[in-house]
Write a protein that holds these residues in place. Structure first.
Motif, PDB file in Angstrom:
ATOM      1  N   VAL B 150       0.922  -1.032  -0.076  1.00 55.77           N
ATOM      2  CA  VAL B 150      -0.126   0.068  -0.034  1.00 55.77           C
ATOM      3  C   VAL B 150       1.022   1.248  -0.039  1.00 55.77           C
ATOM      4  CG1 VAL B 150      -1.957   1.364   1.237  1.00 55.77           C
ATOM      5  CG2 VAL B 150      -2.011  -1.212   1.289  1.00 55.77           C
ATOM      6  N   HIS B 151       0.927   2.068  -1.172  1.00 58.93           N
ATOM      7  CA  HIS B 151       1.694   3.152  -1.334  1.00 58.93           C
ATOM      8  C   HIS B 151       1.337   4.245  -0.214  1.00 58.93           C
ATOM      9  CE1 HIS B 151       4.408   5.047  -4.619  1.00 58.93           C
ATOM     10  NE2 HIS B 151       4.566   5.873  -3.448  1.00 58.93           N
ATOM     11  N   ASN B 152       2.382   4.594   0.514  1.00 56.34           N
ATOM     12  CA  ASN B 152       2.228   5.677   1.434  1.00 56.34           C
ATOM     13  C   ASN B 152       1.023   5.654   2.385  1.00 56.34           C
ATOM     14  OD1 ASN B 152       4.640   6.869   0.242  1.00 56.34           O
ATOM     15  ND2 ASN B 152       3.560   8.269  -1.052  1.00 56.34           N
ATOM     16  N   LEU B 153       0.769   4.433   2.593  1.00 59.39           N
ATOM     17  CA  LEU B 153      -0.420   3.972   3.380  1.00 59.39           C
ATOM     18  C   LEU B 153      -1.836   4.738   3.009  1.00 59.39           C
ATOM     19  CD1 LEU B 153       1.432   5.055   6.780  1.00 59.39           C
ATOM     20  CD2 LEU B 153       1.520   2.903   5.627  1.00 59.39           C
ATOM     21  N   VAL B 154      -1.770   5.052   1.734  1.00 56.33           N
ATOM     22  CA  VAL B 154      -3.092   5.801   1.158  1.00 56.33           C
ATOM     23  C   VAL B 154      -4.078   4.710   1.289  1.00 56.33           C
ATOM     24  CG1 VAL B 154      -4.289   6.699  -0.731  1.00 56.33           C
ATOM     25  CG2 VAL B 154      -1.901   7.264  -0.337  1.00 56.33           C
ATOM     26  N   SER B 180       8.022   7.211   2.721  1.00 60.19           N
ATOM     27  CA  SER B 180       9.109   7.726   2.254  1.00 60.19           C
ATOM     28  C   SER B 180       9.260   9.050   2.783  1.00 60.19           C
ATOM     29  CB  SER B 180       9.103   7.631   0.631  1.00 60.19           C
ATOM     30  OG  SER B 180       8.195   8.600   0.011  1.00 60.19           O
ATOM     31  N   HIS B 181      10.569   9.535   2.589  1.00 58.99           N
ATOM     32  CA  HIS B 181      10.866  10.821   3.292  1.00 58.99           C
ATOM     33  C   HIS B 181      10.651  10.996   4.704  1.00 58.99           C
ATOM     34  CE1 HIS B 181       9.348  11.190  -0.981  1.00 58.99           C
ATOM     35  NE2 HIS B 181       9.870  12.257  -1.276  1.00 58.99           N
ATOM     36  N   GLY B 182      10.503  10.091   5.294  1.00 54.56           N
ATOM     37  CA  GLY B 182      10.296  10.104   6.889  1.00 54.56           C
ATOM     38  C   GLY B 182       8.674  10.471   7.218  1.00 54.56           C
ATOM     39  N   ARG B 183       7.773  10.225   6.084  1.00 57.59           N
ATOM     40  CA  ARG B 183       6.489  10.713   6.518  1.00 57.59           C
ATOM     41  C   ARG B 183       5.874   9.705   7.312  1.00 57.59           C
ATOM     42  NH1 ARG B 183       5.981  12.548   0.451  1.00 57.59           N
ATOM     43  NH2 ARG B 183       7.001  14.581   0.758  1.00 57.59           N
ATOM     44  N   ARG B 184       4.822   9.926   8.036  1.00 56.19           N
ATOM     45  CA  ARG B 184       3.917   9.031   8.585  1.00 56.19           C
ATOM     46  C   ARG B 184       4.510   7.849   9.310  1.00 56.19           C
ATOM     47  NH1 ARG B 184      -1.095   8.526   4.240  1.00 56.19           N
ATOM     48  NH2 ARG B 184      -1.990   8.112   6.009  1.00 56.19           N
ATOM     49  N   HIS B 185       5.578   8.201   9.848  1.00 53.59           N
ATOM     50  CA  HIS B 185       6.198   7.034  10.590  1.00 53.59           C
ATOM     51  C   HIS B 185       5.321   6.580  11.864  1.00 53.59           C
ATOM     52  CE1 HIS B 185      10.662   7.541   9.264  1.00 53.59           C
ATOM     53  NE2 HIS B 185       9.789   7.112   8.312  1.00 53.59           N
ATOM     54  N   ARG B 186       4.570   7.409  12.494  1.00 51.84           N
ATOM     55  CA  ARG B 186       3.972   6.849  13.557  1.00 51.84           C
ATOM     56  C   ARG B 186       2.674   6.216  13.177  1.00 51.84           C
ATOM     57  NH1 ARG B 186       3.587   9.165  18.523  1.00 51.84           N
ATOM     58  NH2 ARG B 186       4.837  11.074  17.796  1.00 51.84           N
ATOM     59  N   TYR B 204      15.601   4.920   4.158  1.00 52.81           N
ATOM     60  CA  TYR B 204      16.949   5.116   5.237  1.00 52.81           C
ATOM     61  C   TYR B 204      17.931   5.173   4.555  1.00 52.81           C
ATOM     62  CZ  TYR B 204      19.927   2.562   8.797  1.00 52.81           C
ATOM     63  OH  TYR B 204      20.943   2.453   9.602  1.00 52.81           O
ATOM     64  N   ASN B 205      19.044   6.055   5.123  1.00 51.91           N
ATOM     65  CA  ASN B 205      20.324   6.303   4.261  1.00 51.91           C
ATOM     66  C   ASN B 205      20.952   6.992   5.360  1.00 51.91           C
ATOM     67  OD1 ASN B 205      19.685   9.119   4.159  1.00 51.91           O
ATOM     68  ND2 ASN B 205      18.351   8.575   2.836  1.00 51.91           N
ATOM     69  N   LEU B 206      22.319   7.421   5.148  1.00 52.25           N
ATOM     70  CA  LEU B 206      23.199   7.820   5.965  1.00 52.25           C
ATOM     71  C   LEU B 206      22.598   9.455   6.746  1.00 52.25           C
ATOM     72  CD1 LEU B 206      26.904   7.265   4.284  1.00 52.25           C
ATOM     73  CD2 LEU B 206      26.204   6.991   6.717  1.00 52.25           C
ATOM     74  N   GLU B 207      21.723   9.933   5.651  1.00 53.11           N
ATOM     75  CA  GLU B 207      21.345  11.211   6.345  1.00 53.11           C
ATOM     76  C   GLU B 207      20.335  10.973   6.997  1.00 53.11           C
ATOM     77  OE1 GLU B 207      21.423  15.572   4.507  1.00 53.11           O
ATOM     78  OE2 GLU B 207      19.820  14.202   3.477  1.00 53.11           O
ATOM     79  N   ASP B 208      19.113  10.370   6.587  1.00 55.66           N
ATOM     80  CA  ASP B 208      17.921  10.271   7.118  1.00 55.66           C
ATOM     81  C   ASP B 208      18.049   8.659   8.028  1.00 55.66           C
ATOM     82  OD1 ASP B 208      15.228   9.705   7.880  1.00 55.66           O
ATOM     83  OD2 ASP B 208      14.663  10.315   5.844  1.00 55.66           O
ATOM     84  N   ARG B 209      18.187   8.955   9.252  1.00 54.08           N
ATOM     85  CA  ARG B 209      18.373   7.655   9.983  1.00 54.08           C
ATOM     86  C   ARG B 209      17.211   7.688  11.238  1.00 54.08           C
ATOM     87  NH1 ARG B 209      23.968   9.963  10.159  1.00 54.08           N
ATOM     88  NH2 ARG B 209      23.792  10.486  12.269  1.00 54.08           N
ATOM     89  N   GLU B 210      16.075   8.319  10.889  1.00 53.06           N
ATOM     90  CA  GLU B 210      15.300   8.376  11.726  1.00 53.06           C
ATOM     91  C   GLU B 210      14.571   6.946  12.285  1.00 53.06           C
ATOM     92  OE1 GLU B 210      11.854  11.203  11.041  1.00 53.06           O
ATOM     93  OE2 GLU B 210      10.439   9.957  12.191  1.00 53.06           O
ATOM     94  N   VAL B 211      14.569   6.107  10.991  1.00 56.08           N
ATOM     95  CA  VAL B 211      14.039   4.797  11.440  1.00 56.08           C
ATOM     96  C   VAL B 211      14.913   3.818  12.260  1.00 56.08           C
ATOM     97  CG1 VAL B 211      12.769   4.917   9.226  1.00 56.08           C
ATOM     98  CG2 VAL B 211      14.929   4.001   9.174  1.00 56.08           C
ATOM     99  N   GLU B 212      15.928   4.271  12.506  1.00 55.38           N
ATOM    100  CA  GLU B 212      16.572   3.636  13.473  1.00 55.38           C
ATOM    101  C   GLU B 212      16.134   3.412  14.954  1.00 55.38           C
ATOM    102  OE1 GLU B 212      20.477   5.152  13.520  1.00 55.38           O
ATOM    103  OE2 GLU B 212      21.327   3.818  11.797  1.00 55.38           O
ATOM    104  N   ASP B 213      15.717   4.530  15.276  1.00 50.80           N
ATOM    105  CA  ASP B 213      15.041   4.647  16.566  1.00 50.80           C
ATOM    106  C   ASP B 213      14.135   3.599  17.148  1.00 50.80           C
ATOM    107  OD1 ASP B 213      16.791   6.674  17.072  1.00 50.80           O
ATOM    108  OD2 ASP B 213      15.404   8.341  16.627  1.00 50.80           O
ATOM    109  N   ARG B 214      12.919   3.492  15.902  1.00 49.78           N
ATOM    110  CA  ARG B 214      11.658   2.813  16.568  1.00 49.78           C
ATOM    111  C   ARG B 214      11.252   1.735  15.316  1.00 49.78           C
ATOM    112  NH1 ARG B 214       9.067   4.941  20.727  1.00 49.78           N
ATOM    113  NH2 ARG B 214       7.133   4.074  20.073  1.00 49.78           N
ATOM    114  N   LEU B 215      11.297   2.407  14.068  1.00 46.59           N
ATOM    115  CA  LEU B 215      10.820   1.122  13.125  1.00 46.59           C
ATOM    116  C   LEU B 215      11.629   0.173  12.674  1.00 46.59           C
ATOM    117  CD1 LEU B 215       9.043   3.954  10.454  1.00 46.59           C
ATOM    118  CD2 LEU B 215       8.047   2.681  12.389  1.00 46.59           C
ATOM    119  N   LEU B 216      13.116   0.119  12.714  1.00 45.60           N
ATOM    120  CA  LEU B 216      13.840  -0.868  12.150  1.00 45.60           C
ATOM    121  C   LEU B 216      13.726  -2.031  13.532  1.00 45.60           C
ATOM    122  CD1 LEU B 216      16.908   0.755  10.238  1.00 45.60           C
ATOM    123  CD2 LEU B 216      14.752  -0.572   9.414  1.00 45.60           C
ATOM    124  N   PRO B 217      13.973  -1.444  14.641  1.00 45.58           N
ATOM    125  CA  PRO B 217      13.745  -2.485  15.695  1.00 45.58           C
ATOM    126  C   PRO B 217      12.568  -3.106  15.563  1.00 45.58           C
ATOM    127  CG  PRO B 217      14.804  -0.463  16.486  1.00 45.58           C
ATOM    128  CD  PRO B 217      14.431  -0.162  15.063  1.00 45.58           C
TER     129      PRO B 217
END
Lengths: 222, 313
Positions: B150-154, B180-186, B204-217
């Motif tokens: 489901v693309h972008n949770l639409v 993508s782009h770190g949107r709608r992670h919650r 996920y990439n060297l710059e955008d690492r937000e998903v390391e905190d919650r989503l990847l674990p």
């Protein structure tokens, strides 16, 4: 910060600059040599200012209406829509613009319609400059000769030439400017996102042009 | 027509980077670029199926319209991807003509018949969603999709149950959701906890690492596969790393260019199943695919990589 803005803007454009150029090229080549029919239309538009007849004005509006309809069908529906779903949403606005131009053309034919005073309007020279400026800039910025934007074949050229024509005929304050301006805004954003600087300049150029030739309505005594 | 696609700057930078940092020794490092068939594979958590850690994205690069010469060039990219051991190709109805171009290539016998066709449903309308899915089957000339997302949770409320129906029928094998782009992670996190998912796709990439905190674990914890989009932050990382020499530790993990550093950073995360860089250039495809080989950064080196990137940027 500007590069970050462009980067975010680019996320809304799902094709590359080369594919955009290829799109223009494909349409140009597909409609060659039929597009030569545009030459007398352009000649008419450029010289219409000197003729200043209601028939010439009406004919010019109608021809521009056909150009918008052609852009909607060929550029947007046939070629752009497969690349970007937004194109389908824009088509009705192009058809509305065509209808409005047709209506203005028909109104010009009415005997009681006064011809707009052309004195002080830039006329054919502006149209000529506008006609050539976009392709010239595109060429300077690296487009091949087959990848230049022309009236009817490209909505960019159609919109900017329509604005110049509206200035020429003194209709710049009418609702006819809304859709061309809106398209030029989109075209500029598209150009910015893709690094196509000739296209990116379209909206600023249109605003400068309108600002230069804007004439407030004369105050008339009751 | 010359190949100057939207990633022109990126492509130039990548070429420059190779020249600058390695003297163009990629070929020497990977003789023939044929690659051995023993690249490590990732495991899909829900089934144990093994897949290559690098797939192929198609955002922008395969949205090329109708011009046949450009389409044929993309088929060459796709063929080379399969030759190099690639199996997963990801697309979406949102990507303009990309699915149509993939179908075009398939008709020309590009690649194996059993590759991992991966696409998405992207519409807020229930009925349109079903039409869109059928259209994707037609465009790809496919009887089965490996992964449907489901693309972008639409409109996931409707699409997810329908995708599970298709999975039960055997028309798709895995169900996922994307952002993508770190949107709608919650919201993605909530769905990962509440829904039956085989895959999530995220940035996920060297710059955008937000998903390391919650989503990847959470993905690791819940046994959900992770597909990583934008491993190069849509080329922005190349611009940022341009003119930087390769760090000393690059040699320790057999990286000969920046693309491989970025990709190895992504696919070495224990929760990541694969990354899907997009390219229209054969040379870049080969660089990307080479990132599957050689040592992967361990936790200590991954920390060093992020410090290195943060210092530069």
């Amino acid at each position: 910060m500007f590069s970050d803005l462009l980067y975010q803007l680019a996320d809304y454009v799902p094709y590359s600059a080369d594919i955009w150029r290829s799109l223009i090229e494909t349409i140009n080549l597909d409609h060659w040599p039929e597009s030569l029919v545009l030459l007398p239309i352009l000649a008419l538009l450029i010289t219409a200012d000197r003729m200043s007849s209601r028939f010439v004005d009406a004919f010019s509006f109608i021809l521009l209406a056909l150009c918008w309809a052609f852009s909607a069908w060929v550029f947007l529906a046939q070629h752009y829509a497969p690349l970007y779903w937004v194109a389908e949403k824009i088509i009705p606005f192009f058809l509305i613009q065509a209808f409005l131009l047709l209506s203005f053309g028909a109104r010009c034919l009415k005997p009681d319609t006064e011809l707009v005073e052309r004195d002080g309007h830039p006329g054919g020279i502006l149209l000529l400059v506008v006609l050539l400026a976009l392709p010239a800039l595109q060429f300077v910025f690296g487009n091949s000769s087959a990848q230049l934007s022309w009236l009817a074949l490209s909505p960019d050229a159609t919109a900017i030439i329509t604005l110049a024509w509206l200035i020429t005929t003194g209709q710049i304050r009418s609702m006819l400017i809304l859709i061309p301006l809106a398209w030029l805004g989109l075209a500029s954003l598209n150009g910015l996102a893709l690094g196509l600087w000739a296209e990116a300049l379209l909206l600023p150029a249109a605003l400068v042009m309108i600002n230069l030739y804007w004439r407030p309505k004369p105050v008339t005594n009751p | 027509m010359s190949e100057h696609f939207h990633r022109t700057d990126i492509d130039m930078n990548r070429r420059d980077l190779i020249r600058y940092s390695t003297g163009g020794v990629l070929s020497a490092a990977l003789p023939g670029l044929g690659f051995a068939a023993d690249a490590p594979l990732a495991t899909i958590p829900s089934t144990g199926e093994k897949i290559p850690t690098i797939g192929l994205g198609t955002w922008i690069t395969f949205n090329v319209g109708n011009k046949e010469s450009i389409r044929v060039q993309r088929c060459e990219v796709l063929n080379r991807f399969f030759e190099l051991g690639g199996r997963m190709v990801d697309s979406s109805p949102m990507y303009g003509a990309a699915e149509d171009v993939l179908g075009f290539c398939e008709e020309r016998a590009a690649g194996p018949k059993d590759y991992l066709r991966t696409t998405k449903v992207w519409t807020s309308s229930n009925s349109e969603g079903r039409q869109q899915i059928e259209q994707s089957f037609d465009l790809w000339s496919a009887n089965q999709f490996a992964i449907y997302q489901v693309h972008n949770l639409v409109n996931w409320e409707h699409h997810l149950p329908y995708l599970h129906e298709l999975k039960a029928e055997g028309r798709i094998r895995y169900v996922g959701i994307t952002t993508s782009h770190g949107r709608r992670h919650r919201e993605m996190e909530e769905l990962m906890r509440s829904q039956d998912l085989d895959f999530v796709q995220l940035t996920y990439n060297l710059e955008d690492r937000e998903v390391e905190d919650r989503l990847l674990p959470l993905a690791a914890d819940r046994g959900i596969g992770v597909i990583v989009n934008r491993p190069f932050q849509r080329g922005a990382l190349f611009r940022k790393l341009n003119r930087q020499p390769l760090p000393d530790w690059a040699a320790d993990i057999d990286c000969t260019n920046m693309a491989q550093i970025m990709l190895k950073f992504v696919i070495s995360h224990p929760a990541v199943t694969c990354a899907i860089p997009a390219t229209s250039q054969l040379a870049h495809l080969e660089e990307d695919m080479a990132a599957r080989y050689g040592p992967m950064p361990d936790a200590a080196l991954r920390t060093e990589m992020t410090k290195w990137f943060d210092r530069i940027y």
